[in-house]
Write a protein that holds these residues in place. Structure first.
Motif, PDB file in Angstrom:
ATOM      1  N   LEU A  49      34.014 -66.301 -85.409  1.00 52.33           N
ATOM      2  CA  LEU A  49      33.038 -66.598 -84.357  1.00 52.33           C
ATOM      3  C   LEU A  49      32.003 -65.384 -84.819  1.00 52.33           C
ATOM      4  N   GLY A  50      32.462 -64.162 -85.109  1.00 48.89           N
ATOM      5  CA  GLY A  50      31.636 -63.182 -85.342  1.00 48.89           C
ATOM      6  C   GLY A  50      30.883 -63.165 -86.831  1.00 48.89           C
ATOM      7  N   ILE A  52      31.973 -56.117 -87.993  1.00 51.42           N
ATOM      8  CA  ILE A  52      32.767 -56.559 -86.679  1.00 51.42           C
ATOM      9  C   ILE A  52      34.351 -56.208 -86.973  1.00 51.42           C
ATOM     10  N   ASN A  53      34.945 -55.456 -85.987  1.00 51.34           N
ATOM     11  CA  ASN A  53      36.420 -55.084 -86.252  1.00 51.34           C
ATOM     12  C   ASN A  53      36.980 -55.799 -85.012  1.00 51.34           C
ATOM     13  N   LEU A 113      28.099 -60.707 -78.536  1.00 61.07           N
ATOM     14  CA  LEU A 113      27.943 -60.530 -79.782  1.00 61.07           C
ATOM     15  C   LEU A 113      26.114 -60.750 -80.066  1.00 61.07           C
ATOM     16  N   THR A 114      25.859 -61.844 -79.464  1.00 61.18           N
ATOM     17  CA  THR A 114      24.483 -62.260 -79.597  1.00 61.18           C
ATOM     18  C   THR A 114      23.541 -61.020 -79.156  1.00 61.18           C
ATOM     19  N   ASN A 115      23.676 -60.652 -78.103  1.00 63.44           N
ATOM     20  CA  ASN A 115      22.924 -59.576 -77.255  1.00 63.44           C
ATOM     21  C   ASN A 115      22.932 -58.205 -78.001  1.00 63.44           C
ATOM     22  N   LYS A 152      37.806 -56.523 -74.461  1.00 64.97           N
ATOM     23  CA  LYS A 152      36.817 -55.462 -74.657  1.00 64.97           C
ATOM     24  C   LYS A 152      35.879 -55.760 -76.027  1.00 64.97           C
ATOM     25  N   VAL A 153      34.550 -55.840 -75.501  1.00 63.82           N
ATOM     26  CA  VAL A 153      33.794 -55.870 -76.605  1.00 63.82           C
ATOM     27  C   VAL A 153      32.853 -54.530 -76.522  1.00 63.82           C
ATOM     28  N   ALA A 154      32.842 -54.003 -77.682  1.00 60.29           N
ATOM     29  CA  ALA A 154      31.954 -52.605 -77.732  1.00 60.29           C
ATOM     30  C   ALA A 154      31.204 -52.291 -78.788  1.00 60.29           C
ATOM     31  N   ASP A 155      29.954 -51.784 -78.726  1.00 61.36           N
ATOM     32  CA  ASP A 155      29.228 -51.372 -79.843  1.00 61.36           C
ATOM     33  C   ASP A 155      28.766 -50.071 -79.953  1.00 61.36           C
ATOM     34  N   ASN A 156      28.421 -49.587 -80.984  1.00 64.02           N
ATOM     35  CA  ASN A 156      27.915 -48.092 -81.102  1.00 64.02           C
ATOM     36  C   ASN A 156      26.343 -48.011 -81.405  1.00 64.02           C
ATOM     37  N   GLY A 157      25.722 -48.922 -80.764  1.00 66.35           N
ATOM     38  CA  GLY A 157      24.370 -48.902 -80.934  1.00 66.35           C
ATOM     39  C   GLY A 157      23.579 -48.168 -79.970  1.00 66.35           C
TER      40      GLY A 157
END
Length: 647
Positions: free
Chosen positions: A521-522, A537-538, A562-564, A592-597
């Motif tokens: 999906l990612g 994506i990890n 992911l889209t956001n 858990k879904v995390a980003d470093n943005g």
């Protein structure tokens, strides 16, 4: 001896080899030297203290009898006091069984106090009050009474009867005791080979029981006596040392005195006179602790014989005269009294006093004739012959019984074999039917599986058609906002299509492996936004299977996040990473879904139209879950779904 498992009766003293009293709901009373022998020398003190709070009357009788019987190995007067108290309580309760048990114990103690007539009266009074299968101790002590009187033929007869009863009731302890008594009697008769044979038989039975008790200890002593007489001194020493080890562990003063007397004789035969003196002194020490005139007399006899051997005839006379003084005129055991006068005769002879030597020898000869006269010898020979014949007949009967059992077993095996063959034939027919039915079911299952995969394949294809239609429609839209909405819708359809693709391509038709799904999906979302080169994506998680009812909403949630993230977390083509993980913990699924943005706006709302946020909220409520946001070094979104409610 028996030991109580009784709730909170007393405190256990430190240093005991094993706990004697333990807490137990059923208050079971275990027999020591029957169930176990893991006890230290203090166990009688512990047992005595338990009487202070003992309310159960029957239990009191058991403890009093055990104290009475086993104290006779240490203190005869104290032993008799416990027995008399128990006998009085048994009479008050009109308990015939325990009255008989106490009379047997009473007879055993009176015997060792040299009150032979009273001992016999007590033992004979116990007859008929206790069951025959428990009567081996009664007959053992009755045999000792006649042995002390010098009536070896009667003692031999009783030992034979005791053996017969034990064999009838298959009582291994009773058989072992009878063999031990016969070994001792054969030794006294001078039939040492026979004595050794029966002693070893007794030890073999005792060893099979696995319990080291008073009688096992005594049998080591008896075997050692026979080995000394046969000149096998080294072997005898091993058996005596084994006897001493058990006696010292449990405080069996009577056996210790007996064995140290025998060790004194053994060391004299080996010309080890220092060790002989030490052994004789040890024998006297334990005899005095026991306050047993019989053992004191024999200890003085051992000391007198040693002084004779050393040529110290004055010292020998002193010990031997004291020995005879302790025995007195009514001393019952003519066998040892004869030995005392024989040693006294040798002492007088050594001093040159021939008249006194002659008088002592006459008494020795007279006593010897009373014990070993021709009539007694003939009776003993006849009893031995009868016992040997009975033993052979018993062996023949046992062998015949075994043959009958073998025949019965053979018939049973044949019948069992026939039944088994019939049963196997029935099983084989059932197996064939089951196999045919299983093959039919397998065929039907494969057909159903094929149809189910085909359905998922067609659903996936339909999803792909919808996705393609949305893609064509998006290409014709010039408005950027509408175009983004169409792309997001296309991604949502694709996320659901991936679920069906995994189902028809995988081996498990009921569940989706989520790690692989998240990665696919990612990658698709990255390609849609053209971000594959700058966003990584990890997916750090173990393999986790979910059913379709949970996989689809969770897949949509991850798709929205992911889209956001791709739209708002990494502006101006920034490079970054997105982490996805999910695991089961305590009946819940943790996502858990995390980003470093760059993080979210200060109001905590996800950027955009708001439809994605609404969709995530709806899906979270559908799964009865909770969502948490953390904005530190990017955006982290945590979900907790209860597994039992997530269907």
């Amino acid at each position: 001896m028996k030991i109580l498992f009784y709730s909170l009766v007393l405190l256990i003293p430190l240093g005991l080899d094993a706990q004697i009293f333990e807490v137990s709901a059923n208050r079971k009373y275990r027999e020591v030297f029957v169930d176990t022998d893991k006890f230290g020398v203090e166990y009688l003190d512990v047992l005595e203290n338990s009487l202070l709070n003992m309310k159960d009357k029957t239990l009191r009788l058991k403890i009093l009898n055990d104290l009475g019987y086993y104290y006779h190995t240490r203190n005869l007067k104290k032993s008799l006091a416990f027995i008399n108290q128990g006998l009085e309580e048994a009479l008050d309760l009109e308990n015939l069984y325990w009255e008989g048990k106490f009379q047997v114990s009473q007879g055993a103690v009176l015997l060792r106090m040299e009150e032979l007539d009273s001992a016999e009266e007590a033992l004979r009074s116990a007859m008929g009050k206790i069951p025959e299968e428990e009567s081996w101790l009664l007959y053992t002590n009755l045999g000792y009474v006649y042995e002390r009187r010098g009536d070896l033929s009667k003692a031999f007869e009783i030992a034979g009867e005791s053996l017969q009863r034990a064999e009838e009731h298959q009582d291994s302890k009773g058989r072992a005791m009878a063999y031990s008594d016969l070994s001792n009697l054969f030794w006294k008769q001078g039939k040492f080979e026979k004595g050794l044979e029966y002693g070893l038989k007794a030890l073999e039975l005792f060893k099979k029981r696995g319990i080291k008790d008073l009688d096992y200890d005594f049998t080591f002593h008896v075997v050692g006596n026979n080995l000394i007489a046969l000149g096998r001194y080294d072997e005898a020493l091993d058996y005596f040392n084994a006897s001493v080890e058990i006696g010292e562990k449990y405080g069996f003063y009577n056996n210790l005195s007996d064995t140290f007397i025998a060790l004194a004789d053994l060391y004299m035969e080996l010309n080890q006179f220092v060790q002989a003196q030490q052994s004789a002194n040890a024998a006297l020490k334990y005899a005095r602790l026991l306050e047993n005139d019989f053992m004191i007399m024999r200890s003085f006899l051992a000391l007198g014989k040693l002084q004779n051997t050393l040529g110290e005839f004055d010292n020998a006379l002193e010990y031997l005269l004291e020995c005879i003084e302790v025995a007195k005129s009514d001393f019952g055991d003519k066998f040892y009294l004869a030995h005392a006068y024989k040693a006294l005769s040798k002492s007088y002879e050594g001093k040159g006093d021939l008249p006194e030597s002659y008088e002592a020898f006459k008494i020795f000869h007279h006593l010897q004739e009373e014990v070993f006269n021709a009539e007694a010898g003939q009776r003993l020979a006849m009893l031995q012959t009868e016992m040997d014949v009975a033993q052979k007949e018993a062996t023949i009967n046992i062998q015949q019984a075994r043959l009958d059992q073998q025949k019965t077993l053979q018939v049973f095996i044949l019948i069992l074999f026939a039944v088994l063959i019939f049963f196997l034939a029935v099983l084989y027919r059932v197996f064939l039917r089951k196999k045919s039915y299983s093959e039919l079911l397998e065929k039907q299952n494969k057909e159903k599986e094929f149809l189910l995969k085909e359905i998922h394949h067609r659903v996936k294809n339909n999803m792909e058609i919808i996705s393609s239609l949305l893609s064509l429609q998006t290409a014709q839209i010039e408005n950027d906002s509408l175009q983004n909405i169409m792309i997001e819708s296309q991604n949502r359809v694709h996320s659901m299509g991936l679920i069906h693709q995994n189902l028809y391509l995988g081996e498990n038709m009921a569940a989706i492996e989520m790690k692989k799904y998240f990665l696919n999906l990612g990658q698709y979302v990255l390609e849609t936004f053209g971000a594959s080169e700058r966003i990584k994506i990890n997916c750090v998680m173990d393999a986790l299977d979910l059913d379709i009812d949970r996989a689809i909403p969770i897949g949509l949630i991850v798709n929205e996040l992911l889209t956001n993230a791709l739209k708002y977390a990494f502006p101006e083509n920034k490079i970054g990473e997105i982490d996805i993980s999910m695991k089961e913990s305590g009946g819940s699924l943790l996502l858990k879904v995390a980003d470093n943005g760059i993080g979210m706006h200060v109001d905590g709302q996800i950027s955009g139209t708001g439809f994605g946020s609404q969709l995530i909220g709806l899906l979270c409520r559908q799964l009865e879950g909770k969502m948490h946001l953390i904005q530190e070094g990017g955006t982290q979104v945590f979900f907790e779904f209860h597994i039992q409610h997530a269907a």
